[in-house]
Design a protein around this motif. Structure first.
Motif, PDB file in Angstrom:
ATOM      1  N   ASP A 187      -1.547  -2.961   8.038  1.00 12.87           N
ATOM      2  CA  ASP A 187      -1.865  -1.926   7.043  1.00 12.87           C
ATOM      3  C   ASP A 187      -0.759  -1.736   6.011  1.00 12.87           C
ATOM      4  OD1 ASP A 187      -4.342  -1.474   8.110  1.00 12.87           O
ATOM      5  OD2 ASP A 187      -3.789   0.347   9.180  1.00 12.87           O
ATOM      6  N   ARG A 210      -7.010  -3.050   3.610  1.00 17.72           N
ATOM      7  CA  ARG A 210      -5.609  -3.251   3.975  1.00 17.72           C
ATOM      8  C   ARG A 210      -5.497  -4.365   4.998  1.00 17.72           C
ATOM      9  NH1 ARG A 210      -5.978   2.495   4.255  1.00 17.72           N
ATOM     10  NH2 ARG A 210      -4.898   3.509   2.516  1.00 17.72           N
ATOM     11  N   ARG A 256       0.584   4.274   2.916  1.00 19.18           N
ATOM     12  CA  ARG A 256       1.455   4.134   4.089  1.00 19.18           C
ATOM     13  C   ARG A 256       2.858   4.622   3.769  1.00 19.18           C
ATOM     14  NH1 ARG A 256       5.402   0.941   5.603  1.00 19.18           N
ATOM     15  NH2 ARG A 256       5.192  -0.241   3.671  1.00 19.18           N
ATOM     16  N   TYR A 260      -0.212  -4.060   3.470  1.00 14.81           N
ATOM     17  CA  TYR A 260      -0.637  -4.666   2.211  1.00 14.81           C
ATOM     18  C   TYR A 260      -2.018  -4.159   1.811  1.00 14.81           C
ATOM     19  CZ  TYR A 260       3.103  -8.091   3.062  1.00 14.81           C
ATOM     20  OH  TYR A 260       4.313  -8.692   3.296  1.00 14.81           O
ATOM     21  N   LEU A 261      -2.179  -3.940   0.533  1.00 15.71           N
ATOM     22  CA  LEU A 261      -3.434  -3.508  -0.061  1.00 15.71           C
ATOM     23  C   LEU A 261      -4.039  -4.695  -0.808  1.00 15.71           C
ATOM     24  CD1 LEU A 261      -5.455  -1.271  -0.850  1.00 15.71           C
ATOM     25  CD2 LEU A 261      -3.882  -0.651  -2.711  1.00 15.71           C
ATOM     26  N   ASP A 296       0.840  -1.197   0.000  1.00 15.99           N
ATOM     27  CA  ASP A 296       0.000   0.000   0.000  1.00 15.99           C
ATOM     28  C   ASP A 296       0.878   1.251   0.000  1.00 15.99           C
ATOM     29  OD1 ASP A 296      -2.357   1.644   0.311  1.00 15.99           O
ATOM     30  OD2 ASP A 296      -1.662   1.949   2.375  1.00 15.99           O
TER      31      ASP A 296
END
Length: 410
Positions: free
Chosen positions: A266, A262, A223, A268-269, A220
């Motif tokens: 948070d 996510r 972040r 990884y998307l 992601d």
């Protein structure tokens, strides 16, 4: 690596603010806004090398991130696919970590329950060494096809091995016959620059079978921008997605977004989508607006040099004090951390739990990768952890080895 001052670390203000002739590979818009530059970084972070000479002589390229104000996509405008060399010696396997394994197990169980993946055919594009595909096939008694040039058949022992076919190739149109009942693709899309073309290929392979769900997982970028996570920017990652830019890509390629979220601290998307016949304009509530994303890009541009300067100052101070400092984690984050800061000489050793990395040398860095057991003798003063999500796991290992040290999350 050349010597750099603090003000020169990332953003080169001598370049034009906009690359007017650059076409966004995500939406086709012409013109990208440039906001971050790092020169002469290794073109691969996870290729294992046998000698320090080979590691230090490893080819380098430049990173110059451009932001598309039309769709929100971010790409390395200096990326050259000529350097793509994913092969069996590309070592990115993460399944030696209990923390990561729990995440993978929970994810596999959730997908199996949600999509009733039992006695089904599963395709994984970019399957790495096959861990996750084999897990899906074990838990659901499924059959699988994994496509990845770096796969090593037989590396991962599994009772499902005889139900899984591995293809040691890059995914392309010629693999359109492999669709099955579920398509997943984890941590691959960020390595591909023609993103629209790639997702279009996946969509064409599905055709009119609009019941086939797809699941993609990538880093992601929100972040990265908000936390100034420069360690997550490196040459192989030529494509950087936020929830909005990822959803827009899938909609433009004939998918309807069913889930967007996510996970993994948070970092990884995740996107889940179904193919549709007619274009969808439904915006998922998790998507950020372009204005919100622009503010995050500006925040990164304004603050990144300060963060780089603080880290360089800390490393120089620890070296002056004679502190023994090691890095835990020898993958891409480590390579980006050391080469972006140009402080390779400030770190004595790098350790990793992946036994397939031990004794090898890190591209562009030249440090030999040691096993964690090495620390029992070395007794470092500080251990810099490349990914904070592993701190508890690492502290437990250090305690078990009798290593008293300060754990510093990056």
């Amino acid at each position: 690596m050349s010597s750099q001052t603090t003000s020169e670390f990332a953003v080169n203000y001598t370049v034009e603010e906009t690359l007017a002739d650059c076409i966004c590979p995500n939406c086709g818009h012409q013109g990208l806004s440039l906001f971050y530059q790092v020169d002469r970084v290794p073109v691969h972070s996870c290729l294992m090398l046998s000698t320090p000479e080979d590691a230090l002589d490893f080819p380098t390229g430049d990173v110059l991130l451009g932001f598309c104000e039309s769709c929100g996509f971010i790409t390395n405008t200096k990326f050259d696919s000529h350097w793509s060399a994913y092969a069996p010696n590309y070592e990115d396997q993460q399944s030696f970590s209990p923390t990561f394994n729990k995440f993978a197990l929970d994810l596999a169980n959730r997908l199996i329950e949600k999509y009733d993946l039992r006695n089904k055919d599963i395709v994984e594009i970019g399957c790495s060494k096959g861990d996750f595909l084999l897990l899906l096939c074990e838990l659901g008694n499924n059959r699988g096809v994994g496509i990845d040039p770096s796969v090593v058949p037989g590396r991962v022992e599994s009772e499902a091995a005889n139900r899984v076919k591995f293809i040691q190739e890059y995914y392309s149109e010629k693999h359109a016959e492999y669709v099955g009942d579920f398509i997943c693709c984890r941590h691959t899309l960020e390595h591909i620059q023609p993103t629209f073309e790639f997702i279009q290929t996946v969509r064409r392979s599905i055709g009119d079978r609009t019941h086939i769900p797809v699941f993609f997982e990538i880093p992601d970028t929100i972040r990265v921008l908000k936390d100034l996570a420069f360690e997550d920017i490196y040459y192989e990652h030529c494509s950087y997605f936020t929830p909005g830019s990822l959803a827009r890509l899938f909609r433009s390629c004939g998918f309807e977004i069913t889930e967007l979220y996510r996970d993994y601290g948070d970092q990884y998307l995740m996107i889940e989508a179904l193919p549709i016949e007619m274009p969808s304009e439904t915006v998922h509530p998790f998507e950020e607006t372009l204005d919100e994303l622009k503010r995050d890009v500006e925040h990164f541009k304004a603050e990144i040099n300060n963060k780089l300067g603080r880290w360089k100052q800390d490393l120089e101070q620890w070296q002056a004090e004679g502190k023994r400092v090691v890095v835990w984690g020898s993958g891409s984050k480590c390579v980006a951390f050391l080469t972006t800061l140009d402080t390779i000489d400030k770190i004595q050793y790098v350790v990793d739990i992946n036994p397939h990395r031990h004794g090898k040398f890190i591209p562009g860095v030249g440090k030999q990768i040691m096993s964690p057991e090495f620390l029992k003798e070395y007794q470092p003063d500080r251990v810099i952890v490349m990914n904070a999500i592993y701190c508890d796991e690492i502290q437990k290992m250090l305690d078990g080895m009798g290593v008293k040290t300060e754990v510093v999350p990056l």
